[in-house]
Write a protein that holds these residues in place. Structure first.
Motif, mmCIF file in Angstrom:
data_model
loop_
_atom_site.group_PDB
_atom_site.id
_atom_site.type_symbol
_atom_site.label_atom_id
_atom_site.label_comp_id
_atom_site.label_asym_id
_atom_site.label_seq_id
_atom_site.Cartn_x
_atom_site.Cartn_y
_atom_site.Cartn_z
ATOM 1 N N ALA A 13 0.830 -1.205 0.000
ATOM 2 C CA ALA A 13 0.000 0.000 0.000
ATOM 3 C C ALA A 13 0.861 1.250 0.000
ATOM 4 O O ALA A 13 2.056 1.217 0.311
ATOM 5 C CB ALA A 13 -0.909 0.000 1.226
ATOM 6 N N GLU A 14 0.219 2.373 -0.349
ATOM 7 C CA GLU A 14 0.816 3.694 -0.238
ATOM 8 C C GLU A 14 0.310 4.347 1.045
ATOM 9 O O GLU A 14 -0.905 4.349 1.298
ATOM 10 C CB GLU A 14 0.446 4.555 -1.435
ATOM 11 C CG GLU A 14 1.061 4.089 -2.748
ATOM 12 C CD GLU A 14 0.619 4.963 -3.906
ATOM 13 O OE1 GLU A 14 1.490 5.539 -4.591
ATOM 14 O OE2 GLU A 14 -0.596 5.077 -4.127
ATOM 15 N N ALA A 15 1.216 4.869 1.831
ATOM 16 C CA ALA A 15 0.848 5.508 3.094
ATOM 17 C C ALA A 15 0.721 7.017 2.902
ATOM 18 O O ALA A 15 1.561 7.649 2.253
ATOM 19 C CB ALA A 15 1.885 5.202 4.163
ATOM 20 N N LEU A 16 -0.328 7.595 3.461
ATOM 21 C CA LEU A 16 -0.520 9.044 3.413
ATOM 22 C C LEU A 16 0.142 9.679 4.624
ATOM 23 O O LEU A 16 -0.214 9.376 5.762
ATOM 24 C CB LEU A 16 -2.013 9.383 3.394
ATOM 25 C CG LEU A 16 -2.840 8.823 2.241
ATOM 26 C CD1 LEU A 16 -4.282 9.300 2.344
ATOM 27 C CD2 LEU A 16 -2.252 9.238 0.902
ATOM 28 N N SER A 17 1.094 10.550 4.378
ATOM 29 C CA SER A 17 1.801 11.220 5.472
ATOM 30 C C SER A 17 1.413 12.691 5.529
ATOM 31 O O SER A 17 1.400 13.372 4.493
ATOM 32 C CB SER A 17 3.314 11.102 5.288
ATOM 33 O OG SER A 17 4.003 11.906 6.231
ATOM 34 N N PRO A 18 1.092 13.209 6.718
ATOM 35 C CA PRO A 18 0.766 14.637 6.826
ATOM 36 C C PRO A 18 1.990 15.538 6.742
ATOM 37 O O PRO A 18 1.853 16.755 6.676
ATOM 38 C CB PRO A 18 0.112 14.734 8.207
ATOM 39 C CG PRO A 18 0.742 13.624 8.998
ATOM 40 C CD PRO A 18 0.990 12.514 8.012
ATOM 41 N N PHE A 19 3.178 14.948 6.712
ATOM 42 C CA PHE A 19 4.411 15.733 6.735
ATOM 43 C C PHE A 19 4.967 15.911 5.321
ATOM 44 O O PHE A 19 4.661 15.148 4.406
ATOM 45 C CB PHE A 19 5.465 15.061 7.618
ATOM 46 C CG PHE A 19 4.973 14.759 9.001
ATOM 47 C CD1 PHE A 19 4.746 15.781 9.917
ATOM 48 C CD2 PHE A 19 4.703 13.462 9.392
ATOM 49 C CE1 PHE A 19 4.273 15.515 11.187
ATOM 50 C CE2 PHE A 19 4.233 13.180 10.666
ATOM 51 C CZ PHE A 19 4.018 14.206 11.557
ATOM 52 N N GLY A 20 5.808 16.926 5.167
ATOM 53 C CA GLY A 20 6.457 17.162 3.888
ATOM 54 C C GLY A 20 7.570 16.165 3.655
ATOM 55 O O GLY A 20 8.108 15.567 4.598
ATOM 56 N N ALA A 21 7.946 15.979 2.397
ATOM 57 C CA ALA A 21 9.029 15.062 2.060
ATOM 58 C C ALA A 21 10.342 15.572 2.650
ATOM 59 O O ALA A 21 10.607 16.775 2.635
ATOM 60 C CB ALA A 21 9.141 14.925 0.549
ATOM 61 N N PRO A 22 11.194 14.674 3.175
ATOM 62 C CA PRO A 22 12.439 15.112 3.833
ATOM 63 C C PRO A 22 13.348 15.935 2.928
ATOM 64 O O PRO A 22 14.005 16.864 3.386
ATOM 65 C CB PRO A 22 13.100 13.783 4.226
ATOM 66 C CG PRO A 22 11.979 12.799 4.293
ATOM 67 C CD PRO A 22 11.007 13.231 3.248
#
Length: 555
Positions: free
Chosen positions: A352-361
């Motif tokens: 699966a693809e995870a939805l992250s509330p944070f910006g890409a590093p």
């Protein structure tokens, strides 16, 4: 939207969609569902819990009315419990599974999303073949045989009652049949003329009064567990094979043998079927996305399930000792024989693809961030949410880009030339001033501070600043709680104002509440320093005569 999210592939072959805070995540899911539509594929999204499931369902209904949504909740009871899940939850689950089966038959293509939770997807579900025969459709004018229809309802888990109020219930009174099918918001009332359906009405379960007439209805099974001769025989043999000789005081075995429902019998669901399915078996070929931290929560859930199983095994062993007398300390007092974890639950990993509330590093742009929820304002007795919302939206939309109207916001001679729309917006902001702004304005207005003229909510291109002394080019900004998330924006804003020759003082609302007098003193010092810089020292110049002094007679 999909193009605003940043996708990064991790070493574990799992993918992360960054910049997907709550609200934006629904838009991303809707866009992914639209992309999958030409392939006739479903998007399955796994939320952390029922609360997230509800929020996502509402957001998708708002942002993507073109997307068809199915929600599949988890049971509202603990693993290896002695109570059954609530009938309404069961009805929602069966309606969702039945709807997924009906999707396979539809020729029309449209974006579709199955929303579920970590708890729900880790639990096995009834086999597909069982629900395929549990569908019934009828229209006004069609003939049905009441006895056969009643047999269908009983076989598919509907409970007969005197008054229909909950999903899965039905009542028959002469030529009137009331029933509450899974997936419906209100129950149905079927008026028969002989064996012909004369009218179909929706009625209020509280008042029992008819609301409106409809032309047709569809029925699905109302249970995940069917008590018929075949399933009862399969349960009896499976129960004996799993737990040995059955004791006389086993109420579960006795109830099922007599074709009676027993509280908590759903926790032995695999014994009623030859095999169980996964939720994903109802959505073959589906793409899958998950909430942030869903994988960790799944691991915690499986650990919890194993702990409950071990606790039941310990009680079972204690109950069967000492002459076979029950020592079970549970409410029922009877021995609880738990099925192995792998019979009821799924431990396989997800792709699966995870939805992250944070910006890409490593992303250059900040990406999408979660907005303010105004909980602090709503908690105040006199809080004005609309005024705060107006200011917040203005703060977000007025980015740090030089005004196209006047270069750096200066006209000829260095004087401000705000646009008419900026002036009107500033007026609107004045009418919705916060309490902190009102307190400080009471100290600055009418030349009350060292005889200097201040303006409030005044356009200084490309912004509208809280307070400004144009003569001394001093800007005073009051920052509400929303600015806790806008540090970079505030820095850019300050830098652009300073390029125009302004000095910027910034205070928080909390500082205003705690130290208003100190803030006024600091503003006064800034004015004096500006005067000393302009004249090389000394006191500020005297006020101009009445009727003079430039715009508004101010400094």
């Amino acid at each position: 939207m999909q193009d605003s999210a940043v996708l990064k592939t991790m070493e574990s072959k799992e993918s992360v969609i960054y910049s997907a805070p709550e609200g934006q995540d629904a838009r991303i899911l809707a866009e992914k569902a639209r992309v999958l539509m030409p392939e006739d594929r479903i998007l399955v999204h796994v939320a952390l819990d029922d609360a997230r499931l509800s929020i996502l369902s509402e957001l998708l209904g708002f942002f993507a009315p073109d997307v068809e949504i199915i929600t599949f909740p988890a049971w509202d009871c603990l693993p290896y419990d002695r109570v059954s899940p609530h009938q309404e939850i069961v009805a929602q689950r069966v309606a969702a599974l039945s709807k997924l089966l009906s999707w396979e038959k539809e020729a029309k293509r449209y974006p579709r999303i199955l929303l579920t939770t970590v708890n729900a997807i880790t639990q096995k579900v009834v086999p597909r073949e069982t629900l395929k025969g549990g569908q019934f459709e009828a229209k006004a004018g069609q003939e049905i045989e009441p006895t056969s229809f009643q047999n269908f309802l009983q076989k598919n888990g509907y409970m007969r009652t005197e008054t229909v109020r909950e999903p899965g219930e039905y009542a028959m009174r002469g030529g009137i049949i009331d029933l509450f099918p899974p997936g419906y918001q209100e129950p149905l009332r079927i008026d028969l003329f002989g064996n012909q359906i004369e009218k179909i009405k929706i009625f209020d379960p509280d008042t029992q009064r008819s609301l409106k007439e409809i032309s047709e209805f569809s029925l699905f099974s109302a249970t995940e567990l069917f008590l018929d001769e075949e399933s009862i025989s399969r349960f009896r043999s499976g129960y004996r094979e799993a737990f040995g000789v059955v004791r006389d005081d086993d109420p579960l075995y006795e109830a099922v043998s007599e074709c009676r429902r027993h509280s908590g019998m759903e926790h032995w669901l695999p014994l009623f079927y030859e095999s169980m399915d996964r939720l994903l078996d109802y959505a073959p070929g589906a793409a899958m996305t998950i909430d942030h931290n869903a994988v960790q929560l799944r691991g915690d859930r499986l650990d919890q399930i194993k702990d409950f199983y071990e606790a039941r095994k310990t009680l079972e062993a204690a109950a069967l000792t000492k002459n076979g007398k029950s020592k079970d300390v549970s409410l029922s007092g009877s021995v609880y024989h738990p099925l192995p974890v792998e019979e009821l639950y799924i431990e396989e990993s997800w792709e699966a693809e995870a939805l992250s509330p944070f910006g890409a590093p490593d992303a250059e742009a900040d990406g999408v961030k979660k907005s303010r929820d105004f909980a602090d304002i709503r908690a105040l007795p006199d809080g004005d949410v609309f005024a705060e919302l107006k200011k917040y939206i203005f703060t977000l939309t007025k980015n740090a880009v030089p005004s196209p109207h006047g270069g750096e916001g200066q006209g000829e001679g260095g004087k401000e030339k705000p646009e008419p729309e900026d002036i009107q917006f500033a007026r609107d902001l004045r009418q919705g001033s916060t309490e902190a702004e009102k307190k400080l304005w009471a100290q600055l207005r009418d030349r009350r501070l060292n005889n200097y003229k201040f303006r409030r909510q005044h356009p200084v291109s490309p912004y509208t600043v809280d307070f400004v002394c144009l003569k001394k080019k001093l800007v005073v900004e009051l920052d509400g709680p929303q600015h806790d998330q806008l540090h970079k924006y505030d820095e850019k804003r300050t830098q652009l104002l300073e390029k125009q020759g302004y000095k910027v003082l910034r205070f928080s609302n909390h500082e205003m509440d705690q130290n208003l007098e100190g803030i006024v003193v600091e503003i006064g010092k800034a004015l004096e320093e500006s005067s000393a810089s302009d004249s090389g020292g000394g006191a500020p110049p005297p006020p101009p005569p009445p009727g003079r002094g430039g715009e508004g007679g101010g400094k």
